[in-house]
Design a protein around this motif. Structure first.
Motif: not given
Length: 221
Positions: A114-115, A43-44, A195-196, A155-158
């Motif tokens: 999970y997104l 998924r990622t 969202g989720v 769950g994510a960073s720049l």
């Protein structure tokens, strides 16, 4: 459609032991656990590919716990960084492949996040980025102990290369080595995902993500 900035690569973090998910993670790495019939890692990687980052020149995956299974699952789709136990954590894991990153900025993604919304959360994270500020994907979750401008990490960073180049390949977490220092410098911006988001780190949360994925017809991410 958001264009991918030049000199950008992605690192997918997949080295953790998944202790809260034992006993299942004694034999299967957490990133390979299925949600809606698709592994968290797949998924990622699909979401990263959706913003134009795919292949071993642009994407790296780190591994440690049951690393041989992660290596087999990646199957040439990304550069692999295999760590000796114990895992180096989010900061050390990125630092361990600085030679591969080689001056580029980095989209760092947790493989257990999970997104919903397909690739849109990552597109929003990238939209209008100036390559100087640190960005975090965030959600409203006031019960979480570590908040950034009222948002919990999703769950994510720049990370600009300027914040990556001095990281050390020793056990450590980005919250301490990059995010909080950037926040103190006025150079951190959370980007809201409306969202989720589910951190699939416990059996209950993994099951919740699986249920949610099952309700989305044709969901691939």
């Amino acid at each position: 459609m958001t264009s991918v900035p030049e000199r950008l690569c992605a690192v997918v973090l997949a080295a953790g032991e998944g202790r809260r998910l034992r006993p299942v993670t004694l034999t299967t790495p957490k990133p390979l656990l299925p949600v809606g019939g698709v592994s968290l890692l797949d998924r990622t990687l699909a979401r990263v590919a959706g913003v134009g980052l795919a292949g071993p020149e642009l994407v790296a995956v780190n591994a440690c716990h049951l690393a041989e299974q992660i290596v087999a699952a990646v199957d040439g789709r990304a550069r692999l960084s295999v760590e000796e136990p114990p895992p180096l954590g989010t900061s050390g894991g990125v630092a361990a492949i600085k030679d591969w990153i080689d001056g580029r900025d980095v989209l760092v993604c947790n493989s257990d996040a999970y997104l919903d919304g397909g690739v849109e959360p990552y597109r929003r994270l990238l939209d209008g980025w100036d390559r100087r500020e640190v960005r975090l994907l965030g959600v409203v979750a006031p019960e979480e102990p570590h908040l950034f401008s009222g948002l919990a990490f999703a769950g994510a960073s720049l990370l600009p290369w300027a914040r990556v180049k001095d990281l050390e390949a020793v056990p450590g977490e980005l919250v301490h080595t990059v995010w909080r220092p950037a926040e103190r410098d006025g150079e951190l911006r959370p980007v809201a995902h409306d969202g989720v988001f589910i951190d699939c780190g416990t059996p209950q949360r993994l099951a919740a993500a699986d249920r949610h994925a099952a309700t989305i017809e044709g969901a691939k991410l």
